[in-house]
Write a protein that holds these residues in place. Structure first.
Motif, PDB file in Angstrom:
ATOM      1  N   PHE A 100       0.840  -1.196   0.000  1.00  0.00           N
ATOM      2  CA  PHE A 100       0.000   0.000   0.000  1.00  0.00           C
ATOM      3  C   PHE A 100       0.870   1.239   0.000  1.00  0.00           C
ATOM      4  CE2 PHE A 100      -2.804  -3.041   2.280  1.00  0.00           C
ATOM      5  CZ  PHE A 100      -3.883  -2.996   1.403  1.00  0.00           C
ATOM      6  N   THR A 159       1.334   4.769   1.387  1.00  0.00           N
ATOM      7  CA  THR A 159       0.839   5.608   2.479  1.00  0.00           C
ATOM      8  C   THR A 159       1.619   6.916   2.476  1.00  0.00           C
ATOM      9  OG1 THR A 159       2.435   4.832   4.100  1.00  0.00           O
ATOM     10  CG2 THR A 159       0.406   3.562   3.890  1.00  0.00           C
ATOM     11  N   ILE A 177       4.100   0.405   2.140  1.00  0.00           N
ATOM     12  CA  ILE A 177       4.104  -0.663   3.134  1.00  0.00           C
ATOM     13  C   ILE A 177       3.858  -1.975   2.413  1.00  0.00           C
ATOM     14  CG2 ILE A 177       2.866  -1.672   5.072  1.00  0.00           C
ATOM     15  CD1 ILE A 177       2.023   0.965   5.995  1.00  0.00           C
ATOM     16  N   ALA A 203       2.330  -5.013   2.880  1.00  0.00           N
ATOM     17  CA  ALA A 203       1.410  -5.585   3.871  1.00  0.00           C
ATOM     18  C   ALA A 203       1.403  -7.102   3.816  1.00  0.00           C
ATOM     19  CB  ALA A 203       0.002  -5.040   3.667  1.00  0.00           C
ATOM     20  N   PRO A 239       0.629 -11.133  14.937  1.00  0.00           N
ATOM     21  CA  PRO A 239       0.458  -9.875  15.674  1.00  0.00           C
ATOM     22  C   PRO A 239      -0.291  -8.842  14.826  1.00  0.00           C
ATOM     23  CG  PRO A 239       2.704 -10.096  14.884  1.00  0.00           C
ATOM     24  CD  PRO A 239       2.014 -11.382  14.569  1.00  0.00           C
ATOM     25  N   GLY A 288      -1.080  -5.957  12.428  1.00  0.00           N
ATOM     26  CA  GLY A 288      -0.313  -5.425  11.306  1.00  0.00           C
ATOM     27  C   GLY A 288       0.431  -6.490  10.519  1.00  0.00           C
ATOM     28  N   ALA A 289       0.182  -7.768  10.844  1.00  0.00           N
ATOM     29  CA  ALA A 289       0.909  -8.841  10.166  1.00  0.00           C
ATOM     30  C   ALA A 289       0.431  -9.047   8.733  1.00  0.00           C
ATOM     31  CB  ALA A 289       0.770 -10.139  10.955  1.00  0.00           C
ATOM     32  N   GLY A 290      -0.791  -8.592   8.447  1.00  0.00           N
ATOM     33  CA  GLY A 290      -1.312  -8.765   7.094  1.00  0.00           C
ATOM     34  C   GLY A 290      -2.473  -9.743   7.001  1.00  0.00           C
ATOM     35  N   LYS A 291      -3.041 -10.108   8.144  1.00  0.00           N
ATOM     36  CA  LYS A 291      -4.143 -11.084   8.144  1.00  0.00           C
ATOM     37  C   LYS A 291      -5.387 -10.520   7.455  1.00  0.00           C
ATOM     38  CE  LYS A 291      -4.212 -11.206  12.659  1.00  0.00           C
ATOM     39  NZ  LYS A 291      -3.177 -10.206  12.981  1.00  0.00           N
ATOM     40  N   THR A 292      -5.791  -9.315   7.896  1.00  0.00           N
ATOM     41  CA  THR A 292      -7.005  -8.729   7.330  1.00  0.00           C
ATOM     42  C   THR A 292      -6.841  -8.465   5.837  1.00  0.00           C
ATOM     43  OG1 THR A 292      -7.630  -7.758   9.439  1.00  0.00           O
ATOM     44  CG2 THR A 292      -8.567  -6.750   7.473  1.00  0.00           C
ATOM     45  N   THR A 293      -5.674  -7.984   5.451  1.00  0.00           N
ATOM     46  CA  THR A 293      -5.434  -7.725   4.027  1.00  0.00           C
ATOM     47  C   THR A 293      -5.565  -9.026   3.232  1.00  0.00           C
ATOM     48  OG1 THR A 293      -3.947  -5.931   4.660  1.00  0.00           O
ATOM     49  CG2 THR A 293      -3.819  -6.705   2.390  1.00  0.00           C
ATOM     50  N   GLN A 317      -6.432   0.290  -3.757  1.00  0.00           N
ATOM     51  CA  GLN A 317      -5.891   0.981  -2.584  1.00  0.00           C
ATOM     52  C   GLN A 317      -6.391   0.378  -1.277  1.00  0.00           C
ATOM     53  OE1 GLN A 317      -6.916   5.097  -3.087  1.00  0.00           O
ATOM     54  NE2 GLN A 317      -5.357   5.418  -4.648  1.00  0.00           N
ATOM     55  N   GLY A 318      -7.322  -0.563  -1.373  1.00  0.00           N
ATOM     56  CA  GLY A 318      -7.837  -1.205  -0.164  1.00  0.00           C
ATOM     57  C   GLY A 318      -8.602  -0.261   0.734  1.00  0.00           C
ATOM     58  N   ILE A 319      -9.387   0.637   0.142  1.00  0.00           N
ATOM     59  CA  ILE A 319     -10.047   1.652   0.964  1.00  0.00           C
ATOM     60  C   ILE A 319     -11.566   1.521   0.974  1.00  0.00           C
ATOM     61  CG2 ILE A 319      -8.219   3.379   0.842  1.00  0.00           C
ATOM     62  CD1 ILE A 319      -9.748   4.648  -1.472  1.00  0.00           C
ATOM     63  N   TYR A 363     -10.063   1.940   6.005  1.00  0.00           N
ATOM     64  CA  TYR A 363      -8.860   2.678   5.638  1.00  0.00           C
ATOM     65  C   TYR A 363      -9.144   3.921   4.832  1.00  0.00           C
ATOM     66  CZ  TYR A 363      -4.699   0.834   7.495  1.00  0.00           C
ATOM     67  OH  TYR A 363      -3.708   0.536   8.362  1.00  0.00           O
TER      68      TYR A 363
HETATM   69  N1  LIG Z   1      -5.688   0.327   2.656  1.00  0.00           N
HETATM   70  C1  LIG Z   1      -4.509   0.412   3.280  1.00  0.00           C
HETATM   71  N2  LIG Z   1      -3.695   1.466   3.052  1.00  0.00           N
HETATM   72  C2  LIG Z   1      -2.506   1.558   3.658  1.00  0.00           C
HETATM   73  N3  LIG Z   1      -2.018   0.652   4.521  1.00  0.00           N
HETATM   74  C3  LIG Z   1      -2.773  -0.427   4.814  1.00  0.00           C
HETATM   75  C4  LIG Z   1      -4.056  -0.604   4.212  1.00  0.00           C
HETATM   76  N4  LIG Z   1      -4.586  -1.754   4.684  1.00  0.00           N
HETATM   77  C5  LIG Z   1      -3.672  -2.274   5.531  1.00  0.00           C
HETATM   78  N5  LIG Z   1      -2.579  -1.477   5.625  1.00  0.00           N
HETATM   79  C6  LIG Z   1      -1.349  -1.750   6.408  1.00  0.00           C
HETATM   80  O1  LIG Z   1      -0.929  -3.051   6.082  1.00  0.00           O
HETATM   81  C7  LIG Z   1      -0.441  -3.731   7.233  1.00  0.00           C
HETATM   82  C8  LIG Z   1      -1.218  -5.004   7.447  1.00  0.00           C
HETATM   83  O2  LIG Z   1      -2.508  -4.682   7.920  1.00  0.00           O
HETATM   84  P1  LIG Z   1      -3.616  -5.763   8.251  1.00  0.00           P
HETATM   85  O3  LIG Z   1      -3.754  -6.673   7.095  1.00  0.00           O
HETATM   86  O4  LIG Z   1      -4.827  -5.021   8.673  1.00  0.00           O
HETATM   87  O5  LIG Z   1      -2.978  -6.542   9.478  1.00  0.00           O
HETATM   88  P2  LIG Z   1      -3.653  -7.490  10.574  1.00  0.00           P
HETATM   89  O6  LIG Z   1      -5.058  -7.766  10.185  1.00  0.00           O
HETATM   90  O7  LIG Z   1      -2.801  -8.703  10.588  1.00  0.00           O
HETATM   91  O8  LIG Z   1      -3.581  -6.758  11.873  1.00  0.00           O
HETATM   92  C9  LIG Z   1      -0.536  -2.749   8.368  1.00  0.00           C
HETATM   93  O9  LIG Z   1       0.719  -2.131   8.505  1.00  0.00           O
HETATM   94  C10 LIG Z   1      -1.577  -1.760   7.901  1.00  0.00           C
HETATM   95  O10 LIG Z   1      -1.332  -0.508   8.476  1.00  0.00           O
END
Ligand SMILES: Nc1ncnc2c1ncn2[C@@H]1O[C@H](COP(=O)(O)OP(=O)(O)O)[C@@H](O)[C@H]1O
Ligand SMILES: [Mg+2]
Lengths: 310, 257
Positions: free
Chosen positions: A11, A13, A18, A20, A39, A41-46, B251-253, B257
């Protein structure tokens, strides 16, 4: 069933790019629960969002029954249900039943069928009596259960759950856990992220630990726990050790770990070392003697805590 | 498409029936704003807006309400649903999102048809403007609605990317009120004709006026401008929304986000 191949996402920023997710691959078979741990910010949700088609990967693909999300978007998303992180996933001003029928229709489930399914699902989570209440009048736990029902209205073979029990009371967590167990039993492939490692340990057939966008450990839950269990025996006394403890233990592979605890590393001696130790300790009163068995919390700490990030 | 329409129709009806105060309040506000403008203009200039001009203002204002319904509803719902998580569920359903939002724009206007009709009747009574009904006027009415769908999609697309579009949108909507009732569409010269094709509703209002007011005429230019405006707004709405959808996913928004 669900196959994720080399997913990669970075992503842009304000402070730079980053990375992710950096090349994550895994599979979840029908009837299997894969727990995705890591932990913040590991990238699970992404990863979950890329699997659901909400975030477009830079690289890699998601396959359901061999068909790719990139080339069969509607076909694949029609086979996925999801409860996403922290969000409500429901319309608060609509009733529970209205929500379920709305989301079912959006996924092309015919009206009569969706009524049957809604009643059946609500019955399973004990919310049939609340079917005609608006979602905003329900407790957080109930809302989360409805969100789970919502994700199941089109009978998806793949279910994505991003921290489904976050912030729920014990009873709601337990009932969601039970429901997930049953769903897997029914043959659904479940991908679950959670910070509640005890829940993961109970539910997951397999675990994957993610760190800095990469899978750093993956395997059958039981095998992973075995791998991290050490051949240790822990002895806990009922009162503090006597002053002459060190002399009594002379020659045995023992480490004193506290005023009333010690650990035995039997090594080649096996059980004989344990009996020798107990004989030397007698007649000091003991509270517990147990073999060491790793839990996911320990695995997590060792995997995530010891490796130094880039 | 059938399921989609059924689902959104039911959601709209439930909203209208369960929260009628919302609709009544916004209808009343729209009427009071016009009354304020009408009597305010008369007070300041000490002479009423007269004749043909007044009927275009009444028609323009009515069209403007239709536009408000489509754009306001789309911006508001995208913004809110992004915050509370339903947007991501919507973007996960096995439809191209542009169709989902198209149907939502349709419903936003369908839900406002009765209130808009009520406001129009009230305005006519207040201003003593007389309209002569002609069934040919259904065509520009349909064009107005179609153009509003396009504009609604456009706003939804912008909201997907920027989320908090509420404030900016209000300013744009207000400016649009003046542009809509300005006589761009009936000025001579190719430049003005082109402008009327690009400015939403500018030609359609005068076409309606030409058809519904005795003594006015609907020139061929007004028909052409109105049609092109409809196509232009629909196409830009659809294309912009699809582009915004793709960019938002990249952008994943779509979520927090
Ligand atoms: N749309 C986005 N734009 C910028 N950074 C993002 C976005 N989505 C996630 N991130 C970043 O990507 C990293 C992984 O996030 P995320 O997948 O939410 O982690 P988790 O779910 O494991 O806590 C984090 O550093 C987060 O800040
Ligand atoms: Mg997360």
């Amino acid at each position: 069933m669900l196959r994720v191949q080399d997913l990669t996402k970075s992503f842009q920023t304000r402070t730079g790019r980053i990375a992710a997710v950096r090349g994550i691959s895994f599979e979840v078979q029908a009837g299997e629960v894969l727990a995705f741990l890591g932990p913040n910010g590991a990238g699970k949700t992404t990863t979950i969002k890329m699997t659901a088609g909400l975030v477009r990967p830079d690289h890699g693909d998601v396959l359901v029954d061999g068909r790719s999300l990139a080339s069969h978007h509607d076909w694949v998303t029609a086979r996925i249900g999801a409860v996403l992180e922290g969000s409500r996933n429901l319309y608060w001003r609509l009733t529970v039943m209205e929500n379920l029928l709305y989301w079912a229709a959006m996924r092309r489930v015919p009206g009569r069928l969706s009524r049957e399914r809604a009643s059946h699902l609500l019955d399973r989570v004990d919310l049939l009596a609340r079917a005609h209440n608006t979602v905003q009048t329900l407790s957080r736990g109930m809302q989360q259960k409805v969100a789970l029902c919502q994700a199941l209205m089109h009978h998806p073979p793949v279910l994505l759950l991003d921290e489904p029990t976050l912030g729920l009371d014990y009873e709601s967590s337990e009932s969601i856990k039970e429901m997930v167990r049953e769903l897997a039993h029914d043959g659904i492939a479940v991908l679950l992220t959670t910070h509640q490692l005890d829940i993961a340990q109970e539910l997951a057939d397999r675990v994957a630990i993610v760190r800095d966008g990469q899978v750093v450990l993956e395997g059958q839950t039981a095998a992973v726990l075995d791998r991290f269990s050490r051949p240790l025996v822990q002895v806990v006394a009922a009162e503090p050790w006597p002053a002459d403890l060190d002399q009594r233990l002379l020659g045995l592979p023992v480490t004193v770990t506290g005023p009333d605890t010690l650990e035995l590393l039997p090594g080649d001696l096996g059980e004989r070392a344990l009996y020798a130790l107990l004989a030397r300790l007698a007649p000091h009163p003991l509270a517990r003697v147990e073999r060491h068995q790793a839990d996911l919390a320990q695995v997590f700490l060792e995997v995530v805590g010891t490796r130094v990030g880039p | 498409m059938r399921w989609l329409v059924i689902a959104e129709w039911r959601r709209m009806v439930v909203g209208l029936v369960r929260y009628p105060i919302d609709t009544i309040a916004s209808t009343l506000t729209l009427f009071l704003v016009f009354a304020g403008l009408f009597y305010g203009a008369r007070y300041i200039t000490s002479s009423p807006i007269g004749g043909g001009r007044l009927s275009t203002v009444v028609l323009g204002y009515t069209v403007w309400i239709v536009m408000m319904a489509a754009t306001g509803d789309m911006a508001w719902s995208v913004q809110n649903e992004a915050q509370n998580g339903t947007l991501e569920q919507v973007m996960m359903v096995p439809w191209n999102a542009v169709w989902v939002f198209f149907v939502r724009a349709v419903m936003a206007i369908v839900g406002m048809l009765v209130p808009v009709g009520a406001v129009l009747v009230a305005l006519l009574a207040m201003t003593h403007v007389h309209l002569a009904w002609r069934s040919a006027a259904l065509v520009p009415m349909a064009m107005v609605i179609g153009t509003a769908w396009g504009l609604g999609l456009l706003v939804a697309g912008v909201a997907l990317l920027l989320k908090r579009v509420g404030q900016v949108l209000q300013i744009v909507q207000f400016l649009l009120l003046f542009v809509i009732v300005s006589p761009v569409a009936v000025l001579p010269g190719i430049g003005w004709h082109l402008a009327a094709m690009a400015i939403p509703f500018a030609a359609q209002v005068f076409l309606l006026h030409g058809l519904l007011t005795s003594g006015a005429t609907a020139t061929i230019w007004l028909w052409v401008e109105s049609l092109f405006n409809l196509l232009f707004m629909l196409a830009s709405g659809i294309l912009l929304f699809m582009g915004a959808d793709r960019l938002a996913r990249r952008q994943g928004i779509l979520g927090h986000y």
